[in-house]
Design a protein around this motif. Structure first.
Motif, PDB file in Angstrom:
ATOM      1  N   ASP A 125      23.793  33.365 -70.158  1.00  0.00           N
ATOM      2  CA  ASP A 125      24.563  34.550 -69.726  1.00  0.00           C
ATOM      3  C   ASP A 125      24.112  35.027 -68.319  1.00  0.00           C
ATOM      4  N   ALA A 126      22.616  35.068 -68.215  1.00  0.00           N
ATOM      5  CA  ALA A 126      22.334  35.679 -67.036  1.00  0.00           C
ATOM      6  C   ALA A 126      22.615  34.718 -66.049  1.00  0.00           C
ATOM      7  N   LEU A 127      22.394  33.449 -66.093  1.00  0.00           N
ATOM      8  CA  LEU A 127      22.609  32.320 -65.057  1.00  0.00           C
ATOM      9  C   LEU A 127      24.077  32.466 -64.539  1.00  0.00           C
ATOM     10  N   ASN A 128      24.876  32.440 -65.627  1.00  0.00           N
ATOM     11  CA  ASN A 128      26.291  32.468 -65.301  1.00  0.00           C
ATOM     12  C   ASN A 128      26.898  33.604 -64.595  1.00  0.00           C
ATOM     13  N   THR A 129      26.190  35.055 -64.779  1.00  0.00           N
ATOM     14  CA  THR A 129      26.388  36.270 -64.046  1.00  0.00           C
ATOM     15  C   THR A 129      25.968  36.020 -62.565  1.00  0.00           C
ATOM     16  N   THR A 130      25.160  35.144 -62.090  1.00  0.00           N
ATOM     17  CA  THR A 130      24.918  35.208 -60.822  1.00  0.00           C
ATOM     18  C   THR A 130      26.167  34.783 -59.732  1.00  0.00           C
ATOM     19  N   GLY A 131      27.031  34.202 -60.378  1.00  0.00           N
ATOM     20  CA  GLY A 131      27.996  33.588 -59.578  1.00  0.00           C
ATOM     21  C   GLY A 131      27.877  32.113 -58.886  1.00  0.00           C
ATOM     22  N   ARG A 132      26.672  31.651 -59.149  1.00  0.00           N
ATOM     23  CA  ARG A 132      26.121  30.291 -58.652  1.00  0.00           C
ATOM     24  C   ARG A 132      26.350  29.250 -59.455  1.00  0.00           C
ATOM     25  N   THR A 133      26.489  28.181 -59.051  1.00  0.00           N
ATOM     26  CA  THR A 133      26.510  26.806 -59.719  1.00  0.00           C
ATOM     27  C   THR A 133      24.895  26.324 -60.161  1.00  0.00           C
ATOM     28  N   ILE A 134      24.535  26.304 -61.493  1.00  0.00           N
ATOM     29  CA  ILE A 134      23.089  26.082 -61.788  1.00  0.00           C
ATOM     30  C   ILE A 134      23.121  25.226 -62.927  1.00  0.00           C
ATOM     31  N   PHE A 135      22.443  24.297 -62.884  1.00  0.00           N
ATOM     32  CA  PHE A 135      22.257  23.167 -64.108  1.00  0.00           C
ATOM     33  C   PHE A 135      21.029  23.776 -64.870  1.00  0.00           C
ATOM     34  N   TYR A 136      21.523  24.039 -66.237  1.00  0.00           N
ATOM     35  CA  TYR A 136      20.574  24.512 -67.030  1.00  0.00           C
ATOM     36  C   TYR A 136      20.249  23.645 -68.107  1.00  0.00           C
ATOM     37  N   SER A 137      19.017  23.092 -67.999  1.00  0.00           N
ATOM     38  CA  SER A 137      18.561  22.166 -68.826  1.00  0.00           C
ATOM     39  C   SER A 137      17.642  22.872 -69.900  1.00  0.00           C
ATOM     40  N   LEU A 138      18.046  22.259 -71.256  1.00  0.00           N
ATOM     41  CA  LEU A 138      17.384  22.776 -72.517  1.00  0.00           C
ATOM     42  C   LEU A 138      16.582  21.894 -73.255  1.00  0.00           C
ATOM     43  N   CYS A 139      15.275  22.315 -73.699  1.00  0.00           N
ATOM     44  CA  CYS A 139      14.370  21.501 -74.391  1.00  0.00           C
ATOM     45  C   CYS A 139      13.751  22.096 -75.428  1.00  0.00           C
ATOM     46  N   ASP A 178      18.515  18.880 -83.617  1.00  0.00           N
ATOM     47  CA  ASP A 178      19.729  18.306 -83.432  1.00  0.00           C
ATOM     48  C   ASP A 178      20.840  19.013 -82.299  1.00  0.00           C
ATOM     49  N   PRO A 179      20.086  19.361 -81.076  1.00  0.00           N
ATOM     50  CA  PRO A 179      20.721  20.053 -80.128  1.00  0.00           C
ATOM     51  C   PRO A 179      22.148  19.412 -79.642  1.00  0.00           C
ATOM     52  N   ALA A 180      22.218  18.067 -79.710  1.00  0.00           N
ATOM     53  CA  ALA A 180      23.726  17.556 -79.404  1.00  0.00           C
ATOM     54  C   ALA A 180      24.763  18.266 -80.183  1.00  0.00           C
ATOM     55  N   LEU A 181      24.592  18.868 -81.182  1.00  0.00           N
ATOM     56  CA  LEU A 181      25.634  19.252 -81.953  1.00  0.00           C
ATOM     57  C   LEU A 181      25.936  20.917 -81.671  1.00  0.00           C
ATOM     58  N   TRP A 182      25.155  21.735 -80.652  1.00  0.00           N
ATOM     59  CA  TRP A 182      25.695  22.966 -80.529  1.00  0.00           C
ATOM     60  C   TRP A 182      25.065  23.128 -79.072  1.00  0.00           C
ATOM     61  N   ALA A 183      24.331  22.709 -78.336  1.00  0.00           N
ATOM     62  CA  ALA A 183      23.835  22.993 -77.112  1.00  0.00           C
ATOM     63  C   ALA A 183      24.710  22.956 -75.901  1.00  0.00           C
ATOM     64  N   GLY A 184      25.711  22.090 -76.230  1.00  0.00           N
ATOM     65  CA  GLY A 184      26.773  22.102 -75.220  1.00  0.00           C
ATOM     66  C   GLY A 184      27.316  23.536 -74.821  1.00  0.00           C
ATOM     67  N   LYS A 185      27.337  24.511 -75.710  1.00  0.00           N
ATOM     68  CA  LYS A 185      27.898  25.776 -75.589  1.00  0.00           C
ATOM     69  C   LYS A 185      26.697  26.851 -74.727  1.00  0.00           C
ATOM     70  N   VAL A 186      25.666  26.158 -74.475  1.00  0.00           N
ATOM     71  CA  VAL A 186      24.599  26.955 -74.244  1.00  0.00           C
ATOM     72  C   VAL A 186      24.255  26.438 -72.624  1.00  0.00           C
ATOM     73  N   GLY A 187      23.930  25.209 -72.667  1.00  0.00           N
ATOM     74  CA  GLY A 187      23.399  24.680 -71.457  1.00  0.00           C
ATOM     75  C   GLY A 187      24.038  23.136 -70.796  1.00  0.00           C
ATOM     76  N   ASN A 188      23.570  22.676 -69.974  1.00  0.00           N
ATOM     77  CA  ASN A 188      24.094  21.408 -69.343  1.00  0.00           C
ATOM     78  C   ASN A 188      23.756  20.082 -69.736  1.00  0.00           C
ATOM     79  N   SER A 189      22.160  20.184 -70.237  1.00  0.00           N
ATOM     80  CA  SER A 189      21.671  19.181 -70.771  1.00  0.00           C
ATOM     81  C   SER A 189      20.724  19.415 -71.800  1.00  0.00           C
TER      82      SER A 189
END
Length: 229
Positions: free
Chosen positions: A3-17, A23-34
């Motif tokens: 949410d903080a990244l999205n409020t910047t108004g900038r296009t930012i790639f958010y990588s999760l690990c 099994d992040p493939a099942l849920w991480a698409g709603k949170v980050g970009n990879s």
């Protein structure tokens, strides 16, 4: 953080690990970009092939804006052969994985530069259709002769013939496994040799592949405008 990244108004790639633990493939698409799908890779054939197989499991969950991440490239670190690194780069590109250079860029060999700057293979990775390619079938001992493939924009298909056996062998891609009618005539372009191989392949296409190497091609049905390639 999302949410903080999205409020910047900038296009930012958010990588999760979290190393694929939950099994992040099942849920991480709603949170980050990879999202990392596996434990850390190391610079070895065994690690690279194992991780490729683990990441393949989640192929259907990837797409534009959210990608499976099988970890960084080991190309150029010295623990694998030239052929193994070509396979590594080919399969990571086909799987639409983030292509993150993992070697010391100050000391790259000519072979390393050749691999990681292959524009035709990078274009496969960046294809706007954004569908992760996957293992479509395998033959040979323990399934070590493999065909990986996936659709690209413009009705093209990327096809990788991956020899995970210990000896050179011919690997054949059959049209039925690629979703093509057996009578379809196909242009075949070799992305490592940067040249067209044939303009009239029908029903199947095979090539002799060295042990632990991977040949990667673009298949274009003749019904598609060849000038698009």
């Amino acid at each position: 953080m999302r949410d903080a990244l999205n409020t910047t108004g900038r296009t930012i790639f958010y990588s999760l690990c979290e190393w694929g633990v939950d099994d992040p493939a099942l849920w991480a698409g709603k949170v980050g970009n990879s999202w990392r799908t596996t434990d850390d890779i190391n610079d070895s054939w065994a690690s690279m092939t194992t991780i490729a197989d683990l990441n393949d499991k989640w192929a259907s969950y990837a797409g534009p804006g959210g990608w499976n991440d099988p970890d960084m490239l080991e190309v150029g670190n010295g623990g694998m052969t030239y052929q193994e690194y070509r396979a590594h780069f080919s399969i990571w590109a086909l799987m639409k994985a983030p292509l993150l250079i993992g070697c010391d860029v100050r000391n790259m060999t000519a072979e390393t530069i050749e691999i990681i700057t292959n524009k035709e293979i990078i274009a496969v990775n960046q294809d706007p259709l954004g569908i992760q390619g996957r293992k479509v079938y395998s033959t040979g001992t323990d399934g070590c002769l493999q065909v990986w493939a996936g659709p690209l924009s413009g009705h093209h298909i990327v096809v990788a013939l991956w020899n995970r056996c210990s000896k050179a062998a011919t690997i054949t891609a059959r049209w039925d496994a690629l979703g093509l009618e057996s009578s379809t005539s196909v242009y075949v372009r070799d992305l490592w040799q940067h040249k067209d191989i044939t303009g009239d392949a029908v029903a199947s296409f095979g090539a002799r592949v060295d042990a632990h190497d991977c040949q990667i091609f673009i298949f274009t049905p003749r019904s598609v405008d060849h000038s698009e390639i």
